[in-house]
Scaffold this active site. Structure first.
Site, mmCIF file in Angstrom:
data_model
loop_
_atom_site.group_PDB
_atom_site.id
_atom_site.type_symbol
_atom_site.label_atom_id
_atom_site.label_comp_id
_atom_site.label_asym_id
_atom_site.label_seq_id
_atom_site.Cartn_x
_atom_site.Cartn_y
_atom_site.Cartn_z
ATOM 1 N N TYR A 25 0.805 -1.218 0.000
ATOM 2 C CA TYR A 25 0.000 0.000 0.000
ATOM 3 C C TYR A 25 0.843 1.276 0.000
ATOM 4 O O TYR A 25 0.632 2.164 0.815
ATOM 5 C CB TYR A 25 -0.957 0.008 1.200
ATOM 6 C CG TYR A 25 -2.079 -0.988 1.026
ATOM 7 C CD1 TYR A 25 -3.205 -0.655 0.296
ATOM 8 C CD2 TYR A 25 -1.986 -2.263 1.558
ATOM 9 C CE1 TYR A 25 -4.215 -1.570 0.092
ATOM 10 C CE2 TYR A 25 -2.989 -3.188 1.364
ATOM 11 C CZ TYR A 25 -4.100 -2.835 0.625
ATOM 12 O OH TYR A 25 -5.098 -3.738 0.430
ATOM 13 N N TYR A 153 -12.526 -6.985 5.876
ATOM 14 C CA TYR A 153 -11.312 -7.047 5.046
ATOM 15 C C TYR A 153 -10.911 -8.510 4.898
ATOM 16 O O TYR A 153 -10.779 -9.228 5.885
ATOM 17 C CB TYR A 153 -10.152 -6.244 5.653
ATOM 18 C CG TYR A 153 -8.898 -6.396 4.825
ATOM 19 C CD1 TYR A 153 -8.755 -5.746 3.609
ATOM 20 C CD2 TYR A 153 -7.875 -7.253 5.234
ATOM 21 C CE1 TYR A 153 -7.637 -5.935 2.808
ATOM 22 C CE2 TYR A 153 -6.751 -7.449 4.444
ATOM 23 C CZ TYR A 153 -6.634 -6.782 3.233
ATOM 24 O OH TYR A 153 -5.523 -6.983 2.444
ATOM 25 N N ASP A 254 -13.438 -16.193 8.307
ATOM 26 C CA ASP A 254 -12.069 -15.787 7.999
ATOM 27 C C ASP A 254 -11.356 -15.521 9.321
ATOM 28 O O ASP A 254 -11.514 -14.458 9.916
ATOM 29 C CB ASP A 254 -12.116 -14.534 7.109
ATOM 30 C CG ASP A 254 -10.737 -13.947 6.848
ATOM 31 O OD1 ASP A 254 -9.760 -14.380 7.487
ATOM 32 O OD2 ASP A 254 -10.648 -13.037 6.005
ATOM 33 N N LYS A 283 -1.576 -16.175 8.341
ATOM 34 C CA LYS A 283 -0.760 -15.356 9.248
ATOM 35 C C LYS A 283 0.002 -16.168 10.300
ATOM 36 O O LYS A 283 1.100 -16.637 10.044
ATOM 37 C CB LYS A 283 -1.629 -14.287 9.904
ATOM 38 C CG LYS A 283 -2.072 -13.191 8.934
ATOM 39 C CD LYS A 283 -2.798 -12.090 9.652
ATOM 40 C CE LYS A 283 -3.302 -11.005 8.732
ATOM 41 N NZ LYS A 283 -2.300 -10.063 8.262
HETATM 42 N N1 PMP Z 1 -8.279 -11.861 5.886
HETATM 43 C C1 PMP Z 1 -7.968 -11.143 6.967
HETATM 44 C C2 PMP Z 1 -8.954 -11.054 8.095
HETATM 45 C C3 PMP Z 1 -6.743 -10.483 7.055
HETATM 46 O O1 PMP Z 1 -6.460 -9.745 8.133
HETATM 47 C C4 PMP Z 1 -5.829 -10.616 5.974
HETATM 48 C C5 PMP Z 1 -4.464 -9.956 6.004
HETATM 49 N N2 PMP Z 1 -4.405 -8.707 6.481
HETATM 50 C C6 PMP Z 1 -6.192 -11.376 4.866
HETATM 51 C C7 PMP Z 1 -7.416 -11.997 4.856
HETATM 52 C C8 PMP Z 1 -5.267 -11.535 3.687
HETATM 53 O O2 PMP Z 1 -4.143 -12.288 4.023
HETATM 54 P P1 PMP Z 1 -2.802 -12.157 3.191
HETATM 55 O O3 PMP Z 1 -2.296 -10.774 3.407
HETATM 56 O O4 PMP Z 1 -1.909 -13.210 3.759
HETATM 57 O O5 PMP Z 1 -3.125 -12.419 1.766
#
Ligand code: PMP
Length: 446
Positions: A25, A153, A254, A283
């Site tokens: 970003y 997100y 998620d 993560k």
């Molecule tokens: N879902 C959530 C809730 C996240 O916080 C993130 C990463 N910030 C993602 C999906 C995407 O993961 P990545 O950056 O490993 O592609």
């Protein structure tokens, strides 16, 4: 002759970085400072000038056990020497099988099948594809929409963007390539406060009107992260599960940010005592040592996918089930199973609540909230991330504000002394911040 002079020392060439390397970003023509990190141990990042910073971010939720943990390092070294990569098509290996066994054991009983992907965004793509293929296998091919909630997100790839908050810029910027999904209002009742069932009125109506088109509901359980660091009421999620059951819709959770203990439960859905049909993990899965994500699903979903006209699930990345990443994840999950995380998160939560409380009185702080190992100061207006980040570095900590939020989610192993340094820095910066919204400011999801 090389195109550019090679650096003759081991130092990080920050000018070359600025001129040639994209960061998340950021703008390549109006780039902002990056700090050169040469090593990290425990909760400390070491900068190339020799100074050390206490990490308040766990490198965006990932490094939950801290850096250079001897057990994860040893597992990875051993695995590299033995088998660092092999294709997964027609081949399997012990790290993948051990990891799948641990994931099936640690998640809720319904989740029995594991798809190993390479990043969080891809695990969301995989989840959405699974849901769509499932309904093809159940002779309901019209079920192709995803219902989600505002402020969410879920990643930066196209399908993942389609379920991110519609106000976040992802939708307008990429036009037709971003599929139109269904959005309900974000949950309002906060975690730990009273629940108002009325807030589900609009989403219940969407179920009623469109369930024949809805393949799945996809949400971040309990905590909406990059969309505002909000903690919502567990009853909201429980009610969503009920609506999914009533209207024959799959529930995709998620847990990429919330998974593995961060909110005080091993998985955030446990706050609501519900199960997902499909679960996305990433993560902290490898303790943050290497990229890996997983999408788990139920027997029923896997069966539906197999019953679809394709007969197979239509996804298969090159680095699927990478043994090195799986070995890191197995080592990390074994640490999780030792169960120190519970006590650690409990202690972090109590200390954050105590030490951040006074910030509620600062004129420019509109809210202070804490859940598990996450502490948030919501400010009255957008912050200048670059400027504040420098202030944090000057105070010896690594905290990366975004939008109007100053927040931390430190490694679970942080000492109470180091945690106090983080909260003091948060309060100092929040107190003195005059909150200019400078041009060239950048956003950062994480
Ligand atoms: N879902 C959530 C809730 C996240 O916080 C993130 C990463 N910030 C993602 C999906 C995407 O993961 P990545 O950056 O490993 O592609």
């Amino acid at each position: 002759m090389s195109k550019y002079n090679q650096s003759t020392t081991n130092s990080i060439d920050l000018q070359f970085d600025k001129d040639h390397l994209w960061h998340p970003y950021t703008s390549m023509t109006n780039s902002l400072p990056a700090y050169g990190v040469v090593a990290a141990e425990g909760v400390e990042l070491q900068l190339q000038d020799g100074s050390k910073l206490i990490d308040g971010t766990s490198s965006w939720w990932a490094c939950i056990h801290g850096y250079s943990h001897p057990k994860i390092v040893a597992a990875m070294q051993q695995q590299t020497a033995q088998l660092s990569h092999v294709m997964f098509g027609g081949i399997t290996h012990r790290p993948a099988v051990e990891l799948a066994r641990l994931l099936v054991e640690l998640t809720s009983p319904k989740l029995t099948k594991v798809f190993l992907a390479d990043s969080g965004s891809i695990s969301v793509e995989v989840a959405m594809k699974m849901a769509l293929q499932y309904w093809q296998g159940r002779a309901q091919p019209n079920k192709q929409k995803i219902l989600t909630i505002k402020n969410g997100y879920h990643g930066d790839t196209f399908a993942a963007m389609s379920v991110c908050d519609p106000e976040g810029g992802m939708h307008t910027m990429f036009g037709e390539l971003v599929t139109k999904q269904l959005f309900a209002p974000a949950p309002q009742s906060r975690f730990g406060e009273e629940f108002d069932p009325q807030e589900l009125t609009e989403i219940a109506q969407l179920f009623e009107d469109s369930h024949q088109q809805i393949a799945a509901v996809l949400v971040e359980p309990i905590m909406q992260g990059a969309g505002g660091m909000r903690f919502y009421h567990p009853d909201y999620l429980a009610a969503l599960r009920k609506l999914c059951d009533k209207y024959n819709v799959l529930l995709i959770l998620d847990e990429i940010a919330t998974g593995f203990g961060r909110t005080g439960k091993l998985f955030a859905y446990e706050h609501s005592a519900i199960e997902a049909d499909i679960l996305c993990l990433g993560k902290a899965l490898t303790g943050g040592y290497i990229s890996l994500a997983a999408t788990l699903c139920s027997d029923e979903v896997a069966q539906g996918v197999s019953d679809s006209p394709a007969g197979v699930f239509m996804h298969g990345p090159t680095f699927m089930g990478n043994p090195l990443a799986c070995a890191a994840a197995v080592a990390s999950l074994k640490l999780i199973k030792e169960n120190h995380w519970q006590q650690q998160i409990c202690a972090i939560e109590a200390q954050l609540k105590m030490e951040l409380a006074e910030a509620a009185d600062y004129s420019n702080v509109v809210d202070v909230r804490v859940l598990g190992g996450v502490g948030v100061l919501e400010m009255s207006s957008t912050l200048n991330t670059a400027e504040l980040q420098q202030q944090f570095v000057d105070l010896g900590v690594w905290i990366r504000p975004f939008s109007n939020l100053i927040y931390i989610m430190p490694p679970y192993c942080i000492s109470s002394t180091d945690l106090s340094k983080l909260t003091k820095a948060m309060k100092a910066v929040a107190k003195q911040s005059s909150l200019p919204n400078a041009a060239g400011d950048f956003i950062s999801h994480g």
